[in-house]
Design an enzyme around this catalytic site. Structure first.
Site, PDB file in Angstrom:
ATOM      1  N   CYS A 114       0.814  -1.223   0.000  1.00 40.36           N
ATOM      2  CA  CYS A 114       0.000   0.000   0.000  1.00 40.36           C
ATOM      3  C   CYS A 114       0.845   1.270   0.000  1.00 40.36           C
ATOM      4  CB  CYS A 114      -0.946   0.007   1.193  1.00 40.36           C
ATOM      5  SG  CYS A 114      -2.154  -1.341   1.175  1.00 40.36           S
ATOM      6  N   HIS A 251      -3.260   7.514   1.605  1.00 44.88           N
ATOM      7  CA  HIS A 251      -3.651   6.180   1.160  1.00 44.88           C
ATOM      8  C   HIS A 251      -5.061   5.905   1.659  1.00 44.88           C
ATOM      9  CE1 HIS A 251      -3.973   1.943   0.630  1.00 44.88           C
ATOM     10  NE2 HIS A 251      -3.713   1.642   1.893  1.00 44.88           N
ATOM     11  N   ASN A 281      -9.997  -0.135  -0.570  1.00 43.37           N
ATOM     12  CA  ASN A 281      -8.539  -0.049  -0.490  1.00 43.37           C
ATOM     13  C   ASN A 281      -7.953  -0.646  -1.768  1.00 43.37           C
ATOM     14  OD1 ASN A 281      -5.809  -0.338   0.028  1.00 43.37           O
ATOM     15  ND2 ASN A 281      -6.081  -1.100   2.105  1.00 43.37           N
TER      16      ASN A 281
END
Length: 324
Positions: A114, A251, A281
Site C-alpha cells: 500500500c 492512502h 482499499n
C-alpha cells in the site's frame, strides 16, 4: 541550491466496470451498515475475468498522458507500483512500456504494497533529479481481488481493484520550498511487523499466489502512529509544518485510519481527500486515484501544498510533500 525539481504535469485513473456493493458480502454474517460504520466503504471495483493489472495500468497511463498533453514517446522512465503483477517476471512495467509503444528509457516495478506509490514517487524524484531521466510515468495499479479469501470477512470487504498515474517532469527550480514539485520524501520500513499484514503464498514458499492475512487492530495502531511521525518529519525536511498543508491526500485504506491520522496532525477534515467509500482499499493505486478526484473537482490549485502518506505490508510506510 538551484537546479531542477520533478513537477506533476498530469494525472490519470482507471477503475474496472464491475461495481461490488457491500450487499455482496452479506453471506459472511455482515451488512452494509457494519461495513460502512467500520471502514467508510460503500462499494469497490473488481477487475473482469482475464483483466490484468497491466491493462488497468495502461488505461490510467493513457489518461495521465492525455491530461499532460504528452506523447508516450516523451516518457523515458516508467515506475509501476504493484503487489499484483501480471507475472512473476518480467516486470509489469515493461508490459505497460510495450503497450504504450515506448522503446526508449527504462521501466521497473516497485513493491511496497500500500506504500508502493509513495515509494515510486520517491524513486522517480531521485532518478529525475539525478539526471537519469527527464520525464517519468509513475503508476499505482492493483488487482487485489485475485488474492482475496472470500471467506475472510476481515479482509475481503476492504480491498478493490484500480489504477492511477501521474506524469512527472523536471522543471527549473530555485532549491527552496517555494518551488513547484516534489519538495521532500520520507520512506521507511520495519520487517519486524511483517506478520501483521502479509500474503500467505509466494513463488519460493508455496508456489501459489496466496491470500491476504491481516491483524486489523495492530495495523490500525501502527498506521496512525507511523503516518503521523512520517508526515511531520517529511514536512520538516521541506521546511514546512502541518499548518502549511492545504490538502492531505492519504492512502485510502480505511476512513477511520484517515480521520484519526488527520486528527493527530491537526489537519481539518475539509482539507482531507477521502475517496475510499467508492473504491475501497486499492493499495498502491489509492493515492493517485484520490489525487485525480481532487484535481478533477478543481479543489487543488496552483501553489497548494499537498502531503501524501501511506502504510502497507512490510511494514513499509512513508510520505511525500508536493507544491502543486
Amino acid at each position: 541550491m538551484a537546479g531542477v525539481r520533478p513537477v506533476i504535469r498530469g494525472v490519470g485513473r482507471y477503475l474496472p466496470e464491475r461495481i461490488v456493493p457491500n450487499s455482496a458480502f452479506e453471506h459472511l454474517d455482515t451488512s452494509d451498515e457494519w461495513i460502512r460504520t467500520r471502514t467508510g466503504i460503500l462499494e469497490r471495483r473488481f477487475a473482469a475475468d482475464g483483466q490484468l493489472t497491466s491493462e488497468l495500468a495502461v488505461n490510467a497511463a493513457r489518461d495521465a498522458l492525455d491530461d499532460a498533453g504528452v506523447e508516450p514517446g516523451d516518457i523515458d522512465l516508467i515506475l509501476l507500483a504493484t503487489s499484483t503483477p501480471d507475472r512473476t517476471f518480467p516486470s509489469t512495467a515493461v508490459t505497460v512500456q510495450r503497450e504504450l509503444g515506448i522503446t526508449q528509457g527504462f521501466a521497473f516495478d516497485v513493491q511496497a504494497v500500500c506504500a508502493g506509490f509513495v515509494y515510486a514517487l520517491a524513486n522517480a524524484n531521485a532518478l529525475l533529479r539525478a539526471g537519469d531521466a527527464r520525464r517519468a510515468l509513475v503508476i499505482g495499479a492493483e488487482t487485489f481481488s485475485r488474492i482475496l479469501d472470500m471467506r475472510d470477512r476481515s479482509t475481503c470487504i476492504l480491498f478493490g481493484d484500480g489504477a492511477g498515474a501521474v506524469i512527472l517532469e523536471n522543471r527549473p527550480a530555485d532549491g527552496t520550498n517555494r518551488d513547484r514539485g516534489i519538495l521532500a520524501t520520507d520512506t521507511r520500513s520495519d520487517g519486524r511487523y511483517q506478520h501483521l499484514l502479509y500474503v500467505d503464498g509466494g513463488v519460493s514458499s508455496t508456489q501459489t499466489a496466496g491470500f491476504i492475512r491481516m491483524d486489523g487492530k495492530e495495523v490500525f495502531r501502527h498506521a496512525v502512529n507511523k503516518l503521523e511521525t512520517s508526515t511531520r518529519d517529511c514536512l520538516t525536511k521541506a521546511g514546512l509544518s502541518t499548518k502549511d498543508v492545504d490538502f492531505l491526500v492519504p492512502h485510502q485504506a480505511n476512513l477511520r485510519i484517515i480521520n484519526k491520522t488527520a486528527e493527530k496532525l491537526g489537519i481539518p477534515s475539509d482539507r482531507v481527500v477521502a475517496t475510499v467509500r467508492h473504491h475501497g482499499n486499492t493499495s498502491a493505486a489509492s493515492i493517485p486515484l484520490a489525487l485525480h478526484a481532487a484535481v478533477s473537482a478543481g479543489s487543488i490549485l496552483p501553489g497548494n501544498i499537498l502531503v501524501t502518506n501511506a502504510i502497507g505490508g512490510g511494514l513499509a510506510w512513508g510520505s511525500v510533500v508536493i507544491r502543486w
